[in-house]
Design a protein around this motif. Structure first.
Motif, PDB file in Angstrom:
ATOM      1  N   LYS A 105      10.616  87.591  23.751  1.00 41.94           N
ATOM      2  CA  LYS A 105      10.045  86.390  24.562  1.00 41.94           C
ATOM      3  C   LYS A 105       8.810  85.661  23.766  1.00 41.94           C
ATOM      4  N   ILE A 106       8.817  84.688  23.693  1.00 31.75           N
ATOM      5  CA  ILE A 106       7.698  84.043  22.968  1.00 31.75           C
ATOM      6  C   ILE A 106       7.147  82.949  23.786  1.00 31.75           C
ATOM      7  N   VAL A 107       5.741  83.164  24.097  1.00 26.08           N
ATOM      8  CA  VAL A 107       5.007  82.094  24.979  1.00 26.08           C
ATOM      9  C   VAL A 107       3.891  81.307  24.100  1.00 26.08           C
ATOM     10  N   PHE A 108       3.752  80.174  24.456  1.00 27.63           N
ATOM     11  CA  PHE A 108       2.859  79.066  23.824  1.00 27.63           C
ATOM     12  C   PHE A 108       2.468  78.199  24.796  1.00 27.63           C
ATOM     13  N   PRO A 109       1.130  77.716  24.730  1.00 26.30           N
ATOM     14  CA  PRO A 109       0.679  76.973  25.758  1.00 26.30           C
ATOM     15  C   PRO A 109       1.523  75.475  25.734  1.00 26.30           C
ATOM     16  N   THR A 117      -0.727  82.743  23.928  1.00 24.61           N
ATOM     17  CA  THR A 117       0.417  82.518  22.739  1.00 24.61           C
ATOM     18  C   THR A 117       0.508  83.871  22.298  1.00 24.61           C
ATOM     19  N   GLY A 118       2.120  84.079  22.302  1.00 26.82           N
ATOM     20  CA  GLY A 118       2.174  85.382  21.940  1.00 26.82           C
ATOM     21  C   GLY A 118       3.817  85.923  22.199  1.00 26.82           C
ATOM     22  N   ILE A 119       3.961  87.224  21.834  1.00 23.09           N
ATOM     23  CA  ILE A 119       5.426  87.730  21.854  1.00 23.09           C
ATOM     24  C   ILE A 119       5.442  88.869  22.656  1.00 23.09           C
ATOM     25  N   TYR A 120       6.597  89.049  23.538  1.00 25.52           N
ATOM     26  CA  TYR A 120       6.869  90.335  24.380  1.00 25.52           C
ATOM     27  C   TYR A 120       8.335  90.751  23.698  1.00 25.52           C
ATOM     28  N   ILE A 121       8.481  92.024  23.685  1.00 29.28           N
ATOM     29  CA  ILE A 121       9.994  92.526  23.640  1.00 29.28           C
ATOM     30  C   ILE A 121       9.808  93.552  24.524  1.00 29.28           C
ATOM     31  N   GLY A 122      10.813  93.633  25.393  1.00 25.87           N
ATOM     32  CA  GLY A 122      11.164  94.570  26.439  1.00 25.87           C
ATOM     33  C   GLY A 122      11.572  96.044  26.263  1.00 25.87           C
ATOM     34  N   SER A 123      12.178  96.215  25.116  1.00 25.15           N
ATOM     35  CA  SER A 123      12.718  97.241  24.893  1.00 25.15           C
ATOM     36  C   SER A 123      12.874  97.406  23.421  1.00 25.15           C
ATOM     37  N   GLU A 145      -3.112  79.254  17.104  1.00 28.46           N
ATOM     38  CA  GLU A 145      -1.686  79.399  17.695  1.00 28.46           C
ATOM     39  C   GLU A 145      -0.618  79.105  16.736  1.00 28.46           C
ATOM     40  N   GLU A 146      -0.798  78.202  15.675  1.00 30.35           N
ATOM     41  CA  GLU A 146       0.178  77.836  14.864  1.00 30.35           C
ATOM     42  C   GLU A 146       0.529  79.100  13.999  1.00 30.35           C
ATOM     43  N   ASP A 147      -0.649  79.536  13.459  1.00 31.20           N
ATOM     44  CA  ASP A 147      -0.627  80.684  12.440  1.00 31.20           C
ATOM     45  C   ASP A 147       0.177  82.031  13.050  1.00 31.20           C
ATOM     46  N   LEU A 148      -0.394  82.282  14.539  1.00 29.46           N
ATOM     47  CA  LEU A 148       0.308  83.335  15.092  1.00 29.46           C
ATOM     48  C   LEU A 148       1.708  83.179  15.392  1.00 29.46           C
ATOM     49  N   LEU A 149       2.368  81.913  15.775  1.00 25.08           N
ATOM     50  CA  LEU A 149       3.805  81.485  16.018  1.00 25.08           C
ATOM     51  C   LEU A 149       4.459  81.965  14.618  1.00 25.08           C
ATOM     52  N   LYS A 150       3.858  81.751  13.728  1.00 22.80           N
ATOM     53  CA  LYS A 150       4.504  81.881  12.172  1.00 22.80           C
ATOM     54  C   LYS A 150       4.578  83.277  11.978  1.00 22.80           C
ATOM     55  N   ALA A 151       3.297  84.166  12.053  1.00 22.45           N
ATOM     56  CA  ALA A 151       3.245  85.384  11.824  1.00 22.45           C
ATOM     57  C   ALA A 151       4.353  86.241  12.755  1.00 22.45           C
ATOM     58  N   ILE A 152       4.457  85.936  13.900  1.00 23.58           N
ATOM     59  CA  ILE A 152       5.422  86.665  14.967  1.00 23.58           C
ATOM     60  C   ILE A 152       6.946  86.784  14.027  1.00 23.58           C
TER      61      ILE A 152
END
Length: 167
Positions: A105-109, A117-123, A145-152
Motif C-alpha cells: 500500500k503506497i500513500v501520498f498527499p 507519504t509512505g509504504i505499508y506491507i501487511g504480511s 516526497e518524490e525521492d521517497l516514492l522512488k526509493a520505495i
C-alpha cells in the motif's frame, strides 16, 4: 542503505538514525534538518490508514464548543454519500503496487507537503507471523516526497531472525 532486514536505494545525503523499539525493529532516516522518515518492522506496524473524516457545520461547532481541529468544518451541512463524497476531504491518496514480490500500500498527499507519504506491507514474509512493515514521513517537502516514492520501489527484504538484529 542497508538496514539488515531490508535495503533501500536513497539519495546519498540521507542518513540512518538508530532508534530503540520495544516490540519491533524501528529506525529513522534523516533527510535534512526538516524532513525525517520512520520505519517499523514488526507485528504492530501502523497501516498508514487515514482516520475517518468527520464533517460538522460551524453552527454545530459553536453550539457544542467543539475543538475544530478534529473535524472538517463547513458553512452548511452538505448531503453526503459518505462512500463517495467524504473522500473529497481526505488528505492522502492510496495506491497498491507490488514491491519485492509483496503487495504494498503506497500513500501520498493530495496536496504536496500536507499528509503522509509512505509504504505499508501487511504480511512481509507471507506466513502466519504477520510481520508488517511501514516506512513513512509526514508533511514532507515536495522533493522528499518524490525521492521517497522512488526509493520505495527499490526496497528489498531479507528474512532473518528479528530478535538477533541490532536495533
Amino acid at each position: 542503505m542497508d538496514f539488515g532486514l531490508f535495503t533501500l536505494e536513497v539519495p546519498y545525503k540521507w542518513q540512518q538514525v538508530k532508534q530503540n523499539g520495544i516490540d519491533s525493529y524501528v529506525g529513522a532516516i534523516s533527510v535534512d534538518k526538516i524532513d525525517t522518515l520512520y520505519f517499523d518492522l514488526g507485528m504492530y506496524s501502523n497501516s498508514l490508514t487515514e482516520h475517518n473524516i468527520e464533517v460538522i457545520t460551524r453552527q454545530m461547532m459553536e453550539e457544542s464548543a467543539t475543538d475544530s481541529s478534529d473535524y472538517i468544518t463547513v458553512k452548511d451541512m452538505p448531503i453526503l454519500d459518505f462512500d463517495l463524497d467524504a473522500d473529497l476531504y481526505r488528505k492522502q491518496n492510496v495506491s497498491w503496487d507490488t514491491i519485492d514480490n509483496r503487495r504494498a500500500k503506497i500513500v501520498f498527499p493530495r496536496i504536496s507537503g500536507k499528509g503522509t507519504t509512505g509504504i505499508y506491507i501487511g504480511s512481509l514474509w507471507g506466513d502466519s507471523s504477520k510481520v508488517r512493515f511501514n516506512l513513512y514521513g509526514a508533511n514532507l517537502k515536495a522533493q522528499t516526497e518524490e525521492d521517497l516514492l522512488k526509493a520505495i520501489k527499490t526496497l528489498r527484504f531479507y528474512k532473518r531472525n528479528i530478535d538477533n538484529e541490532e536495533n
